[in-house]
Design an enzyme around this catalytic site. Structure first.
Site, PDB file in Angstrom:
ATOM      1  N   THR A   1       5.445  32.723  20.074  1.00 37.50           N
ATOM      2  CA  THR A   1       6.401  33.430  19.823  1.00 37.50           C
ATOM      3  C   THR A   1       7.892  33.487  19.712  1.00 37.50           C
ATOM      4  O   THR A   1       8.532  33.102  18.775  1.00 37.50           O
ATOM      5  CB  THR A   1       5.628  34.462  20.178  1.00 37.50           C
ATOM      6  OG1 THR A   1       4.911  35.500  19.732  1.00 37.50           O
ATOM      7  CG2 THR A   1       6.185  36.107  19.303  1.00 37.50           C
TER       8      THR A   1
ATOM      9  N   ALA B   1       5.677  37.940  25.845  1.00 37.02           N
ATOM     10  CA  ALA B   1       4.355  38.015  26.685  1.00 37.02           C
ATOM     11  C   ALA B   1       2.738  37.653  26.002  1.00 37.02           C
ATOM     12  O   ALA B   1       1.999  38.048  25.418  1.00 37.02           O
ATOM     13  CB  ALA B   1       4.882  39.736  26.933  1.00 37.02           C
ATOM     14  N   ASP B   2       2.560  37.641  27.544  1.00 32.58           N
ATOM     15  CA  ASP B   2       0.630  37.623  27.017  1.00 32.58           C
ATOM     16  C   ASP B   2      -0.122  39.244  27.416  1.00 32.58           C
ATOM     17  O   ASP B   2      -1.342  39.254  26.321  1.00 32.58           O
ATOM     18  CB  ASP B   2       0.281  36.870  28.517  1.00 32.58           C
ATOM     19  CG  ASP B   2       0.698  35.725  28.800  1.00 32.58           C
ATOM     20  OD1 ASP B   2       0.622  34.317  27.314  1.00 32.58           O
ATOM     21  OD2 ASP B   2       1.209  35.072  29.361  1.00 32.58           O
TER      22      ASP B   2
ATOM     23  N   GLU C   1      10.888  31.848  33.151  1.00 26.55           N
ATOM     24  CA  GLU C   1      11.126  32.738  32.861  1.00 26.55           C
ATOM     25  C   GLU C   1      11.991  33.451  32.946  1.00 26.55           C
ATOM     26  O   GLU C   1      12.695  35.008  32.683  1.00 26.55           O
ATOM     27  CB  GLU C   1      10.118  33.372  31.953  1.00 26.55           C
ATOM     28  CG  GLU C   1       9.382  32.334  30.811  1.00 26.55           C
ATOM     29  CD  GLU C   1       8.064  32.337  29.910  1.00 26.55           C
ATOM     30  OE1 GLU C   1       7.739  31.783  29.457  1.00 26.55           O
ATOM     31  OE2 GLU C   1       7.075  33.027  31.092  1.00 26.55           O
TER      32      GLU C   1
END
Lengths: 224, 224
Positions: free
Chosen positions: B31, B86-87, B106
Protein backbone atom coordinates in the site's frame (compact mmCIF):
# COMPACT_ATOMS: atom_id res chain seq x y z
CA UNK A 1 53.14 -6.75 40.06
CA UNK A 2 52.09 -4.69 37.05
CA UNK A 3 48.49 -4.40 35.86
CA UNK A 4 49.10 -7.01 33.18
CA UNK A 5 50.22 -9.53 35.81
CA UNK A 6 47.07 -8.85 37.81
CA UNK A 7 44.88 -9.44 34.76
CA UNK A 8 46.70 -12.68 34.10
CA UNK A 9 46.31 -13.83 37.72
CA UNK A 10 42.54 -13.18 37.69
CA UNK A 11 41.99 -14.73 34.26
CA UNK A 12 43.92 -17.88 35.12
CA UNK A 13 42.24 -18.32 38.49
CA UNK A 14 38.80 -18.47 36.84
CA UNK A 15 39.80 -21.61 34.99
CA UNK A 16 39.76 -23.47 38.32
CA UNK A 17 35.97 -23.44 37.86
CA UNK A 18 36.18 -25.20 34.49
CA UNK A 19 35.68 -28.97 34.50
CA UNK A 20 36.21 -31.43 31.66
CA UNK A 21 33.16 -31.75 29.41
CA UNK A 22 31.87 -28.25 30.12
CA UNK A 23 30.43 -25.81 27.56
CA UNK A 24 32.06 -22.52 28.47
CA UNK A 25 31.30 -18.93 27.40
CA UNK A 26 34.55 -17.20 26.47
CA UNK A 27 34.71 -13.48 27.15
CA UNK A 28 36.41 -10.67 25.28
CA UNK A 29 39.09 -8.26 26.40
CA UNK A 30 42.51 -8.13 28.02
CA UNK A 31 41.64 -10.14 31.16
CA UNK A 32 39.25 -12.71 29.64
CA UNK A 33 42.03 -13.35 27.13
CA UNK A 34 44.16 -14.91 29.90
CA UNK A 35 41.34 -17.29 30.81
CA UNK A 36 41.20 -18.50 27.21
CA UNK A 37 44.99 -18.96 27.12
CA UNK A 38 44.85 -20.90 30.42
CA UNK A 39 42.06 -23.20 29.18
CA UNK A 40 44.21 -23.90 26.14
CA UNK A 41 47.23 -24.60 28.33
CA UNK A 42 45.29 -27.04 30.52
CA UNK A 43 43.89 -28.84 27.47
CA UNK A 44 47.41 -29.16 26.03
CA UNK A 45 48.67 -30.43 29.41
CA UNK A 46 45.91 -33.06 29.58
CA UNK A 47 44.35 -31.41 32.65
CA UNK A 48 41.08 -30.61 30.80
CA UNK A 49 39.29 -32.50 28.02
CA UNK A 50 36.13 -32.18 25.90
CA UNK A 51 35.77 -28.45 26.48
CA UNK A 52 33.45 -26.61 24.09
CA UNK A 53 33.82 -22.84 23.92
CA UNK A 54 31.17 -20.32 22.85
CA UNK A 55 32.92 -17.08 21.95
CA UNK A 56 31.62 -13.56 22.60
CA UNK A 57 33.54 -12.00 19.71
CA UNK A 58 35.23 -12.82 16.46
CA UNK A 59 38.50 -11.93 18.20
CA UNK A 60 37.99 -14.38 21.08
CA UNK A 61 36.89 -17.09 18.68
CA UNK A 62 40.15 -16.77 16.74
CA UNK A 63 42.23 -16.87 19.91
CA UNK A 64 40.33 -19.88 21.25
CA UNK A 65 40.82 -21.82 18.02
CA UNK A 66 44.55 -21.06 18.12
CA UNK A 67 44.55 -22.44 21.68
CA UNK A 68 42.96 -25.70 20.51
CA UNK A 69 39.51 -25.06 22.04
CA UNK A 70 36.58 -26.49 20.05
CA UNK A 71 34.16 -23.66 19.21
CA UNK A 72 30.40 -23.84 18.80
CA UNK A 73 27.88 -21.08 18.24
CA UNK A 74 25.36 -20.07 20.91
CA UNK A 75 22.25 -22.18 20.43
CA UNK A 76 19.26 -22.97 22.65
CA UNK A 77 21.29 -25.09 25.09
CA UNK A 78 22.55 -23.55 28.32
CA UNK A 79 26.25 -23.13 29.00
CA UNK A 80 27.81 -24.50 32.17
CA UNK A 81 29.88 -21.39 32.81
CA UNK A 82 30.79 -18.06 31.29
CA UNK A 83 34.02 -16.20 32.10
CA UNK A 84 34.36 -12.55 31.14
CA UNK A 85 35.93 -9.28 32.21
CA UNK A 86 34.25 -6.03 33.28
CA UNK A 87 35.03 -2.34 33.03
CA UNK A 88 33.40 -1.39 36.33
CA UNK A 89 32.39 -3.65 39.21
CA UNK A 90 30.07 -2.13 41.80
CA UNK A 91 28.79 -3.65 45.06
CA UNK A 92 26.60 -6.76 44.53
CA UNK A 93 28.64 -7.40 41.37
CA UNK A 94 26.64 -5.05 39.18
CA UNK A 95 28.79 -4.35 36.13
CA UNK A 96 29.40 -2.02 33.26
CA UNK A 97 30.87 -3.79 30.25
CA UNK A 98 31.44 -2.95 26.60
CA UNK A 99 34.79 -1.15 26.41
CA UNK A 100 35.71 -3.78 23.82
CA UNK A 101 32.44 -3.23 21.89
CA UNK A 102 31.41 -6.86 22.45
CA UNK A 103 28.68 -6.18 25.02
CA UNK A 104 25.77 -7.64 23.06
CA UNK A 105 27.29 -11.08 22.51
CA UNK A 106 28.79 -10.97 26.00
CA UNK A 107 25.34 -10.43 27.50
CA UNK A 108 23.65 -13.13 25.41
CA UNK A 109 26.36 -15.61 26.40
CA UNK A 110 26.33 -14.66 30.09
CA UNK A 111 22.52 -15.00 30.18
CA UNK A 112 22.80 -18.48 28.69
CA UNK A 113 25.27 -19.62 31.37
CA UNK A 114 24.35 -21.37 34.61
CA UNK A 115 27.11 -19.38 36.28
CA UNK A 116 28.77 -16.16 35.18
CA UNK A 117 32.22 -15.51 36.64
CA UNK A 118 33.83 -12.09 36.28
CA UNK A 119 37.60 -11.63 36.10
CA UNK A 120 39.27 -8.27 36.69
CA UNK A 121 42.07 -6.39 38.33
CA UNK A 122 41.25 -4.30 41.41
CA UNK A 123 41.23 -1.00 39.49
CA UNK A 124 37.80 -1.99 38.11
CA UNK A 125 36.13 -1.82 41.53
CA UNK A 126 33.91 1.24 41.99
CA UNK A 127 31.50 2.50 44.61
CA UNK A 128 28.79 3.12 42.03
CA UNK A 129 28.49 2.41 38.29
CA UNK A 130 29.38 5.34 36.07
CA UNK A 131 31.97 6.61 38.53
CA UNK A 132 34.86 6.27 36.12
CA UNK A 133 33.33 5.38 32.78
CA UNK A 134 30.47 5.99 30.41
CA UNK A 135 28.10 3.07 29.77
CA UNK A 136 28.41 1.71 26.23
CA UNK A 137 25.10 1.36 24.37
CA UNK A 138 24.85 -0.66 21.17
CA UNK A 139 22.64 1.17 18.68
CA UNK A 140 21.30 0.45 15.20
CA UNK A 141 23.27 2.03 12.39
CA UNK A 142 20.20 3.24 10.44
CA UNK A 143 19.15 6.64 11.78
CA UNK A 144 21.84 6.57 14.48
CA UNK A 145 21.75 10.37 14.79
CA UNK A 146 18.06 10.27 15.69
CA UNK A 147 18.83 7.60 18.29
CA UNK A 148 21.67 9.70 19.75
CA UNK A 149 19.15 12.52 20.17
CA UNK A 150 16.87 10.22 22.13
CA UNK A 151 19.81 9.07 24.27
CA UNK A 152 20.63 12.68 25.15
CA UNK A 153 17.56 12.58 27.41
CA UNK A 154 19.50 10.23 29.72
CA UNK A 155 23.00 11.75 29.74
CA UNK A 156 25.77 12.75 27.35
CA UNK A 157 26.08 10.23 24.51
CA UNK A 158 29.10 10.14 22.23
CA UNK A 159 29.43 7.97 19.16
CA UNK A 160 32.50 5.77 19.54
CA UNK A 161 35.05 6.30 16.77
CA UNK A 162 38.40 4.81 15.88
CA UNK A 163 40.68 6.37 13.29
CA UNK A 164 37.93 8.90 12.55
CA UNK A 165 35.37 6.24 11.55
CA UNK A 166 32.50 5.00 13.73
CA UNK A 167 33.31 1.71 15.46
CA UNK A 168 31.15 -1.08 14.01
CA UNK A 169 30.37 -4.07 16.26
CA UNK A 170 30.51 -7.74 15.26
CA UNK A 171 26.73 -7.40 14.78
CA UNK A 172 26.99 -4.49 12.35
CA UNK A 173 25.80 -1.90 14.87
CA UNK A 174 27.39 1.23 16.40
CA UNK A 175 28.38 2.10 19.98
CA UNK A 176 27.31 5.23 21.86
CA UNK A 177 29.22 5.84 25.10
CA UNK A 178 26.80 7.50 27.50
CA UNK A 179 28.04 9.52 30.47
CA UNK A 180 25.37 9.43 33.15
CA UNK A 181 24.98 10.40 36.78
CA UNK A 182 21.97 8.50 38.09
CA UNK A 183 22.18 6.47 41.25
CA UNK A 184 19.59 4.06 39.79
CA UNK A 185 21.39 2.07 37.09
CA UNK A 186 18.57 -0.51 36.91
CA UNK A 187 16.07 2.20 36.04
CA UNK A 188 18.40 3.72 33.50
CA UNK A 189 19.21 0.33 31.96
CA UNK A 190 15.50 -0.30 31.40
CA UNK A 191 14.82 3.15 29.94
CA UNK A 192 17.75 2.79 27.56
CA UNK A 193 16.79 -0.69 26.37
CA UNK A 194 13.22 0.53 25.75
CA UNK A 195 14.53 3.34 23.52
CA UNK A 196 13.95 2.84 19.80
CA UNK A 197 17.25 2.25 18.02
CA UNK A 198 18.92 0.75 21.11
CA UNK A 199 19.89 -2.91 20.77
CA UNK A 200 21.51 -3.49 24.16
CA UNK A 201 23.27 -1.68 27.00
CA UNK A 202 26.53 -2.38 28.82
CA UNK A 203 24.75 -2.67 32.18
CA UNK A 204 25.04 -6.24 33.52
CA UNK A 205 22.93 -6.13 36.66
CA UNK A 206 22.29 -9.09 38.93
CA UNK A 207 23.99 -11.40 36.45
CA UNK A 208 27.42 -12.20 37.89
CA UNK A 209 27.49 -14.74 40.71
CA UNK A 210 31.18 -14.44 41.47
CA UNK A 211 34.09 -12.12 40.71
CA UNK A 212 37.78 -12.97 40.87
CA UNK A 213 39.53 -9.67 41.49
CA UNK A 214 43.32 -9.50 41.44
CA UNK A 215 45.09 -7.33 44.01
CA UNK A 216 48.89 -7.10 44.20
CA UNK A 217 49.05 -9.62 47.05
CA UNK A 218 46.27 -12.05 46.10
CA UNK A 219 43.22 -12.82 43.96
CA UNK A 220 40.11 -12.20 46.02
CA UNK A 221 36.84 -13.97 45.37
CA UNK A 222 33.76 -11.75 45.69
CA UNK A 223 30.24 -13.22 45.81
CA UNK A 224 27.01 -11.50 44.98
CA UNK B 1 -13.12 -2.85 -6.51
CA UNK B 2 -10.47 -5.46 -5.82
CA UNK B 3 -8.09 -5.32 -2.88
CA UNK B 4 -5.33 -3.90 -5.07
CA UNK B 5 -7.58 -0.99 -6.09
CA UNK B 6 -8.31 -0.28 -2.43
CA UNK B 7 -4.62 -0.23 -1.59
CA UNK B 8 -4.02 2.16 -4.46
CA UNK B 9 -6.85 4.46 -3.39
CA UNK B 10 -5.55 4.68 0.19
CA UNK B 11 -1.91 5.13 -0.85
CA UNK B 12 -2.72 7.88 -3.33
CA UNK B 13 -5.01 9.74 -0.94
CA UNK B 14 -2.19 10.11 1.61
CA UNK B 15 -0.22 12.20 -0.85
CA UNK B 16 -2.80 14.99 -0.39
CA UNK B 17 -0.93 15.64 2.87
CA UNK B 18 2.39 16.14 1.09
CA UNK B 19 3.39 19.74 0.33
CA UNK B 20 6.29 20.98 -1.79
CA UNK B 21 9.55 21.24 0.16
CA UNK B 22 8.63 18.52 2.66
CA UNK B 23 10.95 15.78 3.96
CA UNK B 24 8.79 12.65 3.83
CA UNK B 25 9.26 9.19 5.33
CA UNK B 26 8.48 6.57 2.69
CA UNK B 27 6.96 3.32 3.93
CA UNK B 28 7.40 -0.23 2.76
CA UNK B 29 4.83 -2.71 1.45
CA UNK B 30 2.06 -3.05 -1.08
CA UNK B 31 0.00 0.00 0.00
CA UNK B 32 2.83 2.41 0.87
CA UNK B 33 4.16 1.59 -2.61
CA UNK B 34 1.22 3.43 -4.16
CA UNK B 35 2.00 6.53 -2.12
CA UNK B 36 5.55 6.54 -3.48
CA UNK B 37 4.28 6.11 -7.05
CA UNK B 38 1.80 8.97 -6.56
CA UNK B 39 4.48 11.30 -5.15
CA UNK B 40 6.56 10.51 -8.23
CA UNK B 41 3.58 11.19 -10.49
CA UNK B 42 2.89 14.56 -8.88
CA UNK B 43 6.56 15.56 -9.11
CA UNK B 44 6.57 14.63 -12.81
CA UNK B 45 3.34 16.60 -13.32
CA UNK B 46 4.81 19.65 -11.63
CA UNK B 47 2.29 19.47 -8.77
CA UNK B 48 5.02 18.87 -6.15
CA UNK B 49 8.63 20.11 -5.99
CA UNK B 50 11.65 19.85 -3.70
CA UNK B 51 10.46 16.68 -2.00
CA UNK B 52 13.08 14.73 -0.06
CA UNK B 53 12.27 11.13 0.76
CA UNK B 54 13.69 9.04 3.62
CA UNK B 55 13.12 5.38 2.81
CA UNK B 56 12.27 2.63 5.30
CA UNK B 57 13.79 -0.15 3.21
CA UNK B 58 16.24 -0.81 0.44
CA UNK B 59 13.23 -1.80 -1.68
CA UNK B 60 11.38 1.49 -1.15
CA UNK B 61 14.55 3.47 -1.74
CA UNK B 62 14.99 1.84 -5.16
CA UNK B 63 11.35 2.49 -6.09
CA UNK B 64 11.54 6.11 -4.95
CA UNK B 65 14.68 6.76 -6.97
CA UNK B 66 12.99 5.27 -10.04
CA UNK B 67 10.11 7.68 -9.41
CA UNK B 68 12.48 10.66 -9.38
CA UNK B 69 12.27 11.30 -5.62
CA UNK B 70 15.49 12.64 -4.04
CA UNK B 71 16.55 10.30 -1.23
CA UNK B 72 18.40 11.16 1.97
CA UNK B 73 19.25 9.01 4.93
CA UNK B 74 17.60 9.46 8.33
CA UNK B 75 19.69 11.96 10.31
CA UNK B 76 19.00 14.05 13.40
CA UNK B 77 16.49 16.33 11.65
CA UNK B 78 12.78 15.66 12.00
CA UNK B 79 10.66 14.66 9.01
CA UNK B 80 7.51 16.60 8.14
CA UNK B 81 5.47 13.50 7.46
CA UNK B 82 5.77 9.71 7.26
CA UNK B 83 3.39 7.56 5.19
CA UNK B 84 3.33 3.82 5.77
CA UNK B 85 1.05 0.80 5.72
CA UNK B 86 0.03 -1.47 8.58
CA UNK B 87 -0.86 -5.13 9.01
CA UNK B 88 -3.40 -4.59 11.77
CA UNK B 89 -5.13 -1.37 12.82
CA UNK B 90 -6.90 -1.43 16.18
CA UNK B 91 -8.99 1.29 17.81
CA UNK B 92 -7.00 4.47 18.62
CA UNK B 93 -4.80 3.60 15.64
CA UNK B 94 -2.59 1.18 17.51
CA UNK B 95 -0.82 -0.91 14.89
CA UNK B 96 1.01 -4.12 14.22
CA UNK B 97 3.54 -3.77 11.43
CA UNK B 98 6.41 -5.84 10.09
CA UNK B 99 4.91 -8.29 7.58
CA UNK B 100 7.47 -6.88 5.13
CA UNK B 101 10.32 -7.30 7.65
CA UNK B 102 11.02 -3.54 7.60
CA UNK B 103 9.59 -2.74 11.04
CA UNK B 104 12.78 -1.37 12.59
CA UNK B 105 13.45 1.29 9.96
CA UNK B 106 9.72 1.96 9.72
CA UNK B 107 9.59 2.70 13.43
CA UNK B 108 12.69 4.89 13.45
CA UNK B 109 11.32 6.90 10.52
CA UNK B 110 7.81 7.21 11.98
CA UNK B 111 9.26 8.38 15.31
CA UNK B 112 11.24 11.07 13.50
CA UNK B 113 8.14 12.42 11.72
CA UNK B 114 5.97 15.27 12.98
CA UNK B 115 2.97 13.35 11.65
CA UNK B 116 2.62 9.66 10.85
CA UNK B 117 -0.16 8.77 8.40
CA UNK B 118 -1.19 5.14 7.94
CA UNK B 119 -2.57 3.84 4.65
CA UNK B 120 -4.47 0.55 4.42
CA UNK B 121 -7.43 -1.28 3.00
CA UNK B 122 -10.33 -2.04 5.34
CA UNK B 123 -9.34 -5.69 5.83
CA UNK B 124 -6.57 -4.46 8.16
CA UNK B 125 -9.03 -3.15 10.76
CA UNK B 126 -9.26 -5.34 13.86
CA UNK B 127 -10.97 -5.12 17.22
CA UNK B 128 -7.75 -5.92 19.07
CA UNK B 129 -4.14 -6.39 18.00
CA UNK B 130 -3.13 -10.00 17.46
CA UNK B 131 -6.60 -10.95 16.30
CA UNK B 132 -5.47 -12.03 12.85
CA UNK B 133 -1.70 -11.94 12.93
CA UNK B 134 1.40 -12.63 14.96
CA UNK B 135 3.51 -9.63 15.95
CA UNK B 136 6.87 -9.57 14.17
CA UNK B 137 9.88 -9.12 16.46
CA UNK B 138 13.30 -8.23 15.06
CA UNK B 139 15.98 -10.22 16.88
CA UNK B 140 19.76 -10.37 16.80
CA UNK B 141 21.20 -13.16 14.67
CA UNK B 142 23.85 -14.21 17.23
CA UNK B 143 22.30 -16.69 19.65
CA UNK B 144 18.87 -16.36 18.06
CA UNK B 145 17.79 -19.74 19.44
CA UNK B 146 18.42 -18.55 22.99
CA UNK B 147 16.37 -15.43 22.24
CA UNK B 148 13.53 -17.53 20.80
CA UNK B 149 13.50 -19.44 24.09
CA UNK B 150 13.09 -16.19 26.01
CA UNK B 151 10.30 -15.09 23.64
CA UNK B 152 8.42 -18.31 24.32
CA UNK B 153 7.57 -16.84 27.74
CA UNK B 154 5.27 -14.37 25.94
CA UNK B 155 3.58 -16.51 23.29
CA UNK B 156 4.45 -18.81 20.40
CA UNK B 157 7.45 -17.46 18.45
CA UNK B 158 8.35 -18.78 15.02
CA UNK B 159 11.47 -17.82 13.11
CA UNK B 160 10.44 -16.35 9.76
CA UNK B 161 11.83 -18.28 6.79
CA UNK B 162 11.68 -17.92 3.04
CA UNK B 163 12.81 -20.68 0.71
CA UNK B 164 13.95 -22.66 3.76
CA UNK B 165 16.40 -19.96 4.90
CA UNK B 166 15.82 -17.48 7.74
CA UNK B 167 14.67 -14.07 6.49
CA UNK B 168 17.42 -11.49 7.11
CA UNK B 169 16.35 -7.86 7.53
CA UNK B 170 18.00 -4.82 5.93
CA UNK B 171 19.80 -4.45 9.30
CA UNK B 172 21.24 -7.97 9.26
CA UNK B 173 18.87 -9.29 11.92
CA UNK B 174 16.21 -12.04 11.95
CA UNK B 175 12.42 -11.92 12.42
CA UNK B 176 10.45 -13.97 14.95
CA UNK B 177 6.68 -13.92 14.41
CA UNK B 178 5.09 -14.17 17.85
CA UNK B 179 1.51 -15.33 18.29
CA UNK B 180 0.13 -13.81 21.46
CA UNK B 181 -3.18 -13.45 23.23
CA UNK B 182 -2.78 -10.62 25.72
CA UNK B 183 -5.28 -7.78 25.84
CA UNK B 184 -2.44 -5.48 26.97
CA UNK B 185 -0.28 -4.89 23.90
CA UNK B 186 1.54 -1.95 25.54
CA UNK B 187 2.68 -4.16 28.39
CA UNK B 188 3.73 -6.90 26.00
CA UNK B 189 5.55 -4.44 23.73
CA UNK B 190 7.60 -3.22 26.68
CA UNK B 191 8.41 -6.70 27.94
CA UNK B 192 9.52 -7.79 24.48
CA UNK B 193 11.71 -4.75 23.87
CA UNK B 194 13.37 -5.29 27.27
CA UNK B 195 14.26 -8.88 26.33
CA UNK B 196 17.92 -9.49 25.56
CA UNK B 197 18.39 -10.24 21.86
CA UNK B 198 15.31 -8.24 20.82
CA UNK B 199 16.05 -5.18 18.69
CA UNK B 200 12.51 -3.92 18.06
CA UNK B 201 8.89 -5.07 17.92
CA UNK B 202 6.17 -4.56 15.33
CA UNK B 203 3.89 -2.83 17.87
CA UNK B 204 3.35 0.82 16.86
CA UNK B 205 1.32 2.18 19.75
CA UNK B 206 0.18 5.78 20.04
CA UNK B 207 2.28 6.75 17.04
CA UNK B 208 -0.16 7.17 14.14
CA UNK B 209 -2.16 10.41 14.11
CA UNK B 210 -4.33 9.56 11.13
CA UNK B 211 -5.27 6.52 9.04
CA UNK B 212 -6.62 6.54 5.51
CA UNK B 213 -8.56 3.31 5.18
CA UNK B 214 -10.01 2.31 1.82
CA UNK B 215 -13.48 0.73 1.70
CA UNK B 216 -15.14 -0.27 -1.58
CA UNK B 217 -17.19 2.94 -1.67
CA UNK B 218 -14.75 5.48 -0.24
CA UNK B 219 -11.50 6.20 1.60
CA UNK B 220 -12.30 6.98 5.23
CA UNK B 221 -10.08 9.10 7.38
CA UNK B 222 -9.69 7.86 10.96
CA UNK B 223 -8.11 10.00 13.67
CA UNK B 224 -6.52 8.86 16.89
Amino acid sequence: MGLEDLKEAAGRRAVDFVRSGMRVGLGTGSTARYAILEIGRRIAAGELANIVGVATSVESESLARECGIAIETLDARPLDLAIDGADEIAPHLDLVKGAGAALLREKLVALAAREFVVVADHTKLVGRLGEKRAVPVEIVRFGFESTLRRLAAFGAPELRRQNDAPVVTDNGNLIADLRFSTGDPAGLAGELKLTAGVVETGFFLGMAARALVAFPAEVRELRR
